[in-house]
Design an enzyme around this catalytic site. Structure first.
Site: not given
Lengths: 682, 682
Positions: B400, B429
């Site tokens: 993330d 990401e």
């Protein structure tokens, strides 16, 4: 999860990363050659635009600087500006000769980040009391750095501003906000940034800065022994001195002489390369070395060292630099053959290995064996030779066949010589495969011969000069274009007559900022090959003395003089940076323009490549790109014919008749009225 | 010249050049990234074609080898072949996982040079007696090397052949010539070359070899807490296990779970991101850390460590790998906040700095301060977390926001983890600026999210996928295309209805070898935004539990199942190497093909981007490039509609009606008759 899970032992971060808090990365710096393995090239006075990607993780503001190291070690820095998409640009000026260095340095600018955020908070009417304290901490950090740097005044002021931010001056909160957003604080913070975790690009990139002559030069080659005005007498340096006014009047600034050393006698070649020379034949100047000496000696019939010095001085008085031929090979009579037999390869029969291109044998030439165990001594001796001629005033060397000696040798030699004499220039005479030619330019040659001599059609010329102007090639390869050399009389010149000579001269002089001719053969239109199908001259000066009638009425001297004057007067022709080819709808007509870096000088050249027929074509110019208002008429001044036309719009019809003049060199300008308007808006 | 000229003291050659006789240079090796600063990427079983420029001074023959270092240190070499223009090509196979290295080695091949010259001499009927002796010397040198290498047999034979060349075998001169030109001598000489002055390219270039899943993968994202079949009950790992057959049946091979850790309570967000959560609201999974633990703990309502192990195992049984979300940030309740306060930035008022995007504040998230003086301990702890999950069987991490942590951290972490576990994969990401995304891929991320979600027009899609397939980007950046994520419900899906979902699914699954969907929201056509103009879902699972009716009649499951089957059956769709866009004369129709590396599998995809209207266009295919005989009919099998057409020639009319099916995935083959002919010529 609680329970212990075994973590396999592995590298400690500090083994791989000395400073894990260095958050900025720098990539894709331009210009550079092979990631910095080789320097780019510029001339004194140039401004170099440097671009780089620089970015950190997250969204913090960056400060990015271009760091310039001058040859004397002086470091200076200029800010780089953000172009968007994490690209940054800065400019450095290179005024001094020699090797400069440049890097990009970047760091997280915590104050700029804080200030940008602070503005948004204020605009959103948020409580900023804690943020003001953060700003004060940053100012106090800068104050400490300022004090440590000896900028006590800045330090005191920063502390005062920090107090204002904290509201300790007894003022209101709004006073802190004003101070926080004020230009004074921003300026002081920028003067004392926290660079403890800055990133500096590696490796340092280098730029070799040469004299302007490295980029813009007009060469004239002649055989000194053919400069005598009396039939049969060997020319001397004194004869060359007498020829200097002629060369200067033609407008050349480099005079290149084939080797001036004693010439070998064994296996000496006679006229037209026959292997049976008579005692009166002078031999080939590239068969270097005889009883009278080798590469450090002067051919006795040319003169003495003092005569040579006089020639260098007389040339300099006329703005002409002498270029000497450096051909690192020996005749069988060279002193090296006895003194340094191990610098040559020995054959099993005890003889020295001569030059070969099997099955051809060149027994008058012994190549050096650069794979000799004694290579260090060989390199040092060749450097001694170079320095000897440099000490006699030679600043330009035309190096014969550099591609047959190791790359590492040239890289060392040129760097070594330029370390003390950064003005010295080297022209690579490597007519070989392209990557070899380009490598020689990368490793240090200042200029390079090209395939121009064999590029004669519109497509060939266009493709080739686009290739030469393509980065990164254009960053290190400086073309020097020759329509002829003593080795190359192209069949286009053999069959094309006077128009072919004019066309090739104009092409060389306008396509390339540096060009040269081998004269007087060129201006006198010498065009007869030794045999059909060869590019060798009949009765070539390589093998015999020649006398030339410089006053012949068909001489191209007047045209050459004009072209060289145009080159001197027009900055557009003095670099290759802004060369563009233009559409013209006849396959034998080629059109291209060059512009000066400031865009104020535009030269459009059109050449009819067909030496036998007049050609007409419609030329289409990208007027806006050339700085011409497409809605207004513009002036086109033909600098060869000295006529002026008024053109309208991008499409104009051009006719060139080789029986009159196969080329036009056009000075393109807005018309007087347009120019006035133009100036008004500058 | 005689007189002494002072030579200024300067560098000795040996200071700059250790071996002046190393004559070969190597340049422009391909593939590489940033001159070798970063590795290229491949998967097991790949063959890598490597090219390089290699050349020496002069005209001697070269021997050029491609040197391959396997991860275990084994070195192997293959000859590179000359392509002309000093370019060489070789191939290496990477079978083992991990970091391989490759270099180019080249040297002057004196024997090959001698042999080529010798042939010319013989052809010209020259006396070759001395040349035979030179050849014999070369053979004797090789004999000595063979003996030293323990190849005594080769050594003896080379000496015998040397004797033949010398004519010492009592044979005639012609026997020496035969031996000199014989294949036996050439073979033996090639086996024992003189590499004492070889050039080896620097630096070693590297290739990270991953499992095939790194290149070809189909991802399915779901929220475990929404997998319960009972209203209001928090889903568990057991529920996820029950869902695995569904996921496997759809044809996905990676199941990606948002963070599974305990969720913070302070500043917890309620449904639709309201800041006033009630005690029953489950919170946001990315607000990691509570009394129950942090990144190394499992959310108590999901299950135990054993339940997690069971899930990993159950997934593996179905050919599904689990991908875990790694979000390196903390909720205010994370144990780190007390135990490692120095891993967070402190505000002057004594509080911990929460995440911000001024003027917005995210008080439920504390970012780590990677500029902490204690950065080494922070890095080590985060590595411990990763290894913990790896030890529980996780081989894929979806990371993330990696772009908000230092690049150096990721480069170290990924290299460290892959050093022991080269099969572990990382999906970046990072929805941020392109150069930041590319840098993360360079430094080690195996796959990357892309801008695909926001590329919806024909031009946008074409430009973007051409950019992604452009070298060197394609050497290190592996796109993973998602039509939706929990954060992104694009307005195209909001307004386009079922045809939009189908179009985006087919585009993702055929443009990119790796793609994923966030389900069941995707297959159930969830399309309502929280507010007009936002890309946030209404009643997003990020903030609340959801139940999904997987059996809804409008589910796209059947289509997705088919598309994933087509992907598994067609190698063309399993890499991005041979993607080509084709002309089709309707702005809403996009057409492109992919081919397998061997050219035997060709998939042509055509999508109607207009979800509301049928579109007709003439498609133009470059048949020869696709391996189709333009003179014969060819078969086009629609793998979605399961119909077959016979097309003739490059131009064919296509109609796609979104009310039926807005996309066609076509298997393009020569027709049966053509195929038979084709096979005949293979």
């Amino acid at each position: 999860m609680g329970q212990a899970v075994s973590v396999r032992a592995n590298t400690d971060p500090t083994e791989a990363v000395a400073e894990g808090r260095r958050r900025v990365v720098i990539e894709s710096i331009w210009p550079q050659v092979d990631g910095g393995r080789f320097p780019i090239k510029r001339v004194t006075g140039d401004a170099i635009t440097v671009e780089a990607d620089a970015f950190g993780d997250g969204h913090d503001e960056l400060a990015v600087r271009l760091v310039h190291r001058a040859p004397d070690g002086t470091i200076s820095e200029t800010p780089m500006e953000a172009l968007g998409n994490d690209r940054w640009r800065g400019e450095l000026s290179v005024d001094g000769l020699g090797r400069h260095g440049y890097r990009v340095a970047a760091w997280i600018d915590r104050f700029a980040t804080w200030r940008g955020d602070f503005e948004k908070r204020v605009a959103a009417d948020q409580d900023v009391s804690v943020d003001l304290q953060i700003g004060a901490q940053l100012a106090e950090g800068a104050a400490a750095r300022a004090a440590a740097d000896g900028a006590a005044g800045d330090g005191r002021r920063l502390n005062e501003l920090a107090s204002e931010l904290r509201g300790e001056d007894g003022g209101s909160g709004s006073g802190g906000v004003r101070a926080a957003l004020g230009e004074e604080l921003a300026g002081l913070m920028a003067r004392h940034p926290d660079r403890s975790r800055e990133t500096v690009s590696e490796p340092e990139l280098e730029v070799v800065v040469d004299p302007p002559l490295a980029r813009f030069s007009s060469w004239y080659e002649l055989f000194p022994r053919s400069t005598s005005t009396e039939a049969g007498r060997h020319g001397t340096f004194a004869d060359v001195i007498a020829r200097l006014d002629y060369v200067a009047d033609l407008g050349f600034d480099v005079l290149y002489l084939p080797p001036i050393h004693p010439i070998g006698e064994r296996y000496r070649k006679g006229p037209n390369n026959v292997t049976t020379a008579t005692p009166s034949d002078p031999g080939v100047p590239w068969a270097i070395g005889a009883a009278a000496g080798g590469h450090d000696a002067i051919h006795p019939e040319l003169g003495t060292v003092d005569d040579f010095r006089a020639l260098v001085a007389a040339a300099a008085e006329r703005g002409i630099r002498l270029a000497l031929d450096i051909a690192f090979q020996a005749s069988p009579d060279h002193p090296y053959v006895d003194d340094h037999r191990d610098w040559f390869r020995s054959r099993p029969d005890g003889t020295v290995q001569y030059a070969e291109n099997p099955p051809k044998k060149y027994q008058d030439i012994y190549p050096f064996d650069f794979e000799t165990a004694d290579w260090r001594e060989l390199w040092l001796e060749l450097r001694r030779v170079m320095r000897l001629w440099m000490d006699l005033g030679v600043r330009i060397f035309r190096v014969d066949n550099p591609h047959t000696k190791p790359f590492a040798f040239w890289e060392w030699l040129i760097a070594d010589l330029k370390a003390t004499d950064p003005d010295v220039l080297f022209l690579s005479e490597a007519f070989t495969r392209p990557k070899v030619m380009y490598r020689l330019a990368k490793l240090g040659f200042s200029q390079s011969y090209t395939y121009f001599t064999w590029r004669n059609t519109k497509d060939e010329l266009t493709d080739y000069f686009l290739e030469l102007n393509r980065p990164p090639l254009s960053e290190f390869f400086r073309p020097n274009a020759w329509p002829n050399t003593p080795d190359i009389l192209h069949e286009y010149l053999q069959h094309g007559g006077r128009p072919a000579f004019i066309a090739r001269h104009v092409l060389a002089a306008t396509l390339a900022a540096s060009y040269g001719i081998y004269g007087p053969a060129f201006e006198l239109g010498e065009a007869t090959p030794r045999d059909p199908g060869t590019e060798e001259y009949l009765d070539s000066e390589k093998y015999q003395l020649r006398r030339w009638d410089l006053d012949a009425p068909h001489s191209l001297a007047p045209l050459i003089r004009t072209v060289n004057r145009v080159r001197r007067e027009h900055p557009a022709l003095q670099s290759n940076e802004r060369l563009a080819f233009h559409s013209i709808d006849d396959e034998q007509l080629i059109a291209y323009s060059k512009q000066s870096a400031d865009g104020r000088d535009t030269i459009l050249t059109i050449v009819n490549l067909d030496p036998h027929h007049a050609r007409t074509g419609t030329l289409e110019l990208p007027l806006a790109e050339l700085g011409i208002d497409p809605e207004r008429p513009f002036e086109v001044h033909d600098l060869l014919a000295d006529t002026t036309l008024l053109w309208h719009g991008p499409r104009n019809v051009v006719e060139l008749d080789p029986s009159r003049l196969p080329a036009a060199i056009l000075d393109v300008r807005p018309s007087v009225r347009s120019e006035a308007d133009f100036d008004q808006f500058m």
